[in-house]
Design an enzyme around this catalytic site. Structure first.
Site, PDB file in Angstrom:
ATOM      1  N   LYS A  95      94.043 124.728  83.489  1.00  0.00           N
ATOM      2  CA  LYS A  95      95.048 126.020  83.080  1.00  0.00           C
ATOM      3  C   LYS A  95      96.145 125.207  82.664  1.00  0.00           C
ATOM      4  O   LYS A  95      96.780 124.197  83.033  1.00  0.00           O
ATOM      5  CB  LYS A  95      95.634 126.734  84.351  1.00  0.00           C
ATOM      6  CG  LYS A  95      96.611 127.992  83.964  1.00  0.00           C
ATOM      7  CD  LYS A  95      96.692 128.799  85.291  1.00  0.00           C
ATOM      8  CE  LYS A  95      97.573 129.808  84.884  1.00  0.00           C
ATOM      9  NZ  LYS A  95      97.970 130.708  86.058  1.00  0.00           N
ATOM     10  N   SER A 137      96.935 135.795  85.912  1.00  0.00           N
ATOM     11  CA  SER A 137      97.351 135.080  84.793  1.00  0.00           C
ATOM     12  C   SER A 137      96.267 133.948  84.468  1.00  0.00           C
ATOM     13  O   SER A 137      96.402 133.533  83.144  1.00  0.00           O
ATOM     14  CB  SER A 137      98.905 134.357  84.864  1.00  0.00           C
ATOM     15  OG  SER A 137      98.544 133.476  85.946  1.00  0.00           O
ATOM     16  N   SER A 190      96.714 135.506  90.772  1.00  0.00           N
ATOM     17  CA  SER A 190      96.371 135.203  89.522  1.00  0.00           C
ATOM     18  C   SER A 190      95.227 134.335  89.436  1.00  0.00           C
ATOM     19  O   SER A 190      94.663 133.670  88.251  1.00  0.00           O
ATOM     20  CB  SER A 190      97.547 134.212  88.740  1.00  0.00           C
ATOM     21  OG  SER A 190      98.372 135.083  88.330  1.00  0.00           O
TER      22      SER A 190
HETATM   23  N1  GLN Z   1     100.249 139.334  88.330  1.00  0.00           N
HETATM   24  C1  GLN Z   1     101.311 138.927  89.013  1.00  0.00           C
HETATM   25  C2  GLN Z   1     102.404 138.535  88.324  1.00  0.00           C
HETATM   26  O1  GLN Z   1     102.624 139.180  87.226  1.00  0.00           O
HETATM   27  C3  GLN Z   1     100.792 137.591  89.750  1.00  0.00           C
HETATM   28  C4  GLN Z   1     100.811 136.386  88.426  1.00  0.00           C
HETATM   29  C5  GLN Z   1     100.390 135.097  89.358  1.00  0.00           C
HETATM   30  O2  GLN Z   1      99.903 135.099  90.356  1.00  0.00           O
HETATM   31  N2  GLN Z   1     100.809 134.135  88.639  1.00  0.00           N
HETATM   32  O3  GLN Z   1     103.314 138.170  88.651  1.00  0.00           O
END
Ligand code: GLN
Length: 484
Positions: free
Chosen positions: A76, A151, A175
């Site tokens: 990532k 994400s 995410s």
């Molecule tokens: N969707 C959540 C957010 O927007 C979690 C994102 C994540 O786990 N990095 O913060």
């Protein structure tokens, strides 16, 4: 070769059926072939990958290889990589080449894995659909008009499209698990502190945790073996022995106690998704598990609490991107204030700005007690709910996400609906627990993920519970058409 799992590829390398260089060349070709459709990668690191592959072949020949030696892995783009672009999905870091490797990257390197590239992601990991990336949205291999989740959507799509056998993700509120669910693959968020955050660009430091995305639990175990462990460079990393996560995969599930939180099967959950999850639970009954209903009474507070705590921490973490110490710098600033304002205004996208503003507000004098402190107190209540549940059960199961992959653009104008995509995953981060998502079936041709939540440091059990399921089901073997 691209249909093989990490475990199968490792066996092939060991048996000299192919070399890591051959495997890596084929993987790079496959990435080139499918990246236009999915936009999974921000950077493909061809040269580095081939050099690492040749080194892996040397180790394999010398009998110094471990299970990941010579295996192509995608990282990532939130992990700093020495000499390779690290953007975190943002314009802010469009030209950032880190002078060092994150601990996760270093550990994969020590394990002999081959880094084939850096995957697309929501900007600074903020999002549930991969649409906030400066580098364009990622598309779900199961339906190219739908989102892969976020994400870690680039990583999830890359694994689902069989571009790589494994990829890393990070999970602050879901995410790893949510994109794993939406792309029909296996993802694990470890216990907070299990994997080092050193060199992983911080979003919300008390919640962020890195973990593996792969097709099977067996592969996730192999990756976690390399990733987990104490790191003196991360003050929140925990000094505790790392078990061999591959060792317990086959343990019998007879007598396993599964808790189903009634709050996870109520209003808001898609009916067809609920039926897939119930069928998966029935499989576990057949495997000898005992299923009981439990309650996590403060579940409904997890999303509101998270959207105070995570923005508060992000507003602090992202202050370093000011055009001076780090990040994009605007042209011809008039003075220092103009430089800060325009650099940050140009470098960050809308969602990141929204979070910085909410977080700054929640932390400001006069509001700190009303929002941040209050949220921290409720966070304790959420952890206590889990603590009480784990007095009675071994694992908790439910859906990973309330629905299947949604269309690109469907939720971009409505942040609250977007935030609710993580309604079942966020509490796990607030409590610091480990959680997994495992393919459980499909609805209208789109994958559904079963979430398995464990007690602190119970990753071995999660992997075991997931692996046994994968031995009697084939949901994890489904391949999106066009990517076979
Ligand atoms: N969707 C959540 C957010 O927007 C979690 C994102 C994540 O786990 N990095 O913060």
């Amino acid at each position: 070769m691209h249909t093989k799992t990490i475990a199968e590829l490792a066996a092939g390398l060991r048996d000299k059926a192919f070399s890591s260089e051959e495997l890596t060349r084929e993987t790079l070709a496959r990435i080139r072939q499918h990246n236009e459709a999915t936009n999974s990668f921000i950077t493909v690191s061809d040269e580095l990958a081939l050099a690492q592959a040749r080194e892996a072949d040397r180790k394999l020949a010398a009998g110094e290889a471990g299970p990941l030696t010579g295996i192509p892995i995608a990282q990532k783009d939130i992990f700093c990589t020495d000499g390779v672009l690290t953007t975190c999905g943002s314009r802010m870091l469009e030209n950032f080449i880190a002078p060092y490797d994150a601990t996760v990257i270093r550990r994969f390197g020590q394990a002999g894995a081959v880094m084939v590239g850096k995957t697309n992601m929501d900007e600074f990991a903020m999002g549930s659909s991969n649409e906030t990336s400066y580098y364009g949205p990622v598309r779900n291999p199961w339906d190219l008009d739908s989102v892969p989740g976020g994400s870690s959507g680039g990583s999830a799509a890359a694994v689902a499209a069989l571009m790589v056998p494994g990829a890393t993700g990070t999970d602050t509120g879901g995410s790893i698990r949510q994109p794993a669910a939406l792309c029909g693959i296996t993802g694990l968020k470890p216990t907070y502190g299990r994997v080092s955050r050193y060199g992983m660009i911080a979003f919300a430091s008390s919640l962020d945790q890195a973990g593996p995305l792969a097709r099977t639990a067996e592969d996730a175990a192999l990756m976690l073996n390399a990733m987990a462990g104490f790191d003196e460079r991360d003050s929140t990393s925990i000094e505790r022995e790392v078990p061999d996560y591959s060792a317990e995969l086959n343990r019998d599930l007879q007598g396993l106690k599964i808790g189903l939180p009634k709050e996870y099967f109520s209003e808001g959950l898609d009916d067809a998704v609920a039926r897939v999850i119930e069928a998966a639970i029935d499989e576990y009954r057949k495997l000898g598990a005992e299923v009981v209903e439990i309650s996590l009474p403060n579940s409904n507070l997890a999303v509101p609490v998270y959207y105070v705590v995570a923005p508060a921490e992000c507003s602090s973490n992202l202050s370093r991107f000011d055009g001076v110490r780090f990040g994009h710098r605007c042209e011809d600033p008039r003075d220092l204030e103009d430089l800060y304002k325009r650099s940050r205004g140009e470098g960050f996208g809308a969602e990141v700005k929204r979070r910085i503003m909410i977080g700054t507000y929640a932390l400001s004098a006069g509001y700190y007690d009303a929002y941040y402190l209050k949220a921290q107190k409720i966070r304790h209540l959420i952890s206590d709910d889990f603590r009480q549940a784990f007095d009675k059960v071994d694992v908790i199961m439910g859906p990973t996400s309330p629905g299947t992959a949604f269309k690109l653009g469907e939720k971009t104008d409505d942040p609250i609906t977007m935030y609710l995509s993580d309604i079942y995953t966020i509490a796990v981060n607030l409590a610091g627990l480990p959680g997994m998502s495992v393919p459980a079936g499909q609805v209208n041709g789109l994958p559904v993920g079963l979430q398995i939540i464990g007690n602190y440091f119970d990753e071995s059990r999660l992997l075991n519970v997931a692996h046994r399921f994968q031995q009697v089901t084939d949901h994890h073997r489904q391949i999106p058409s066009g990517f076979a």
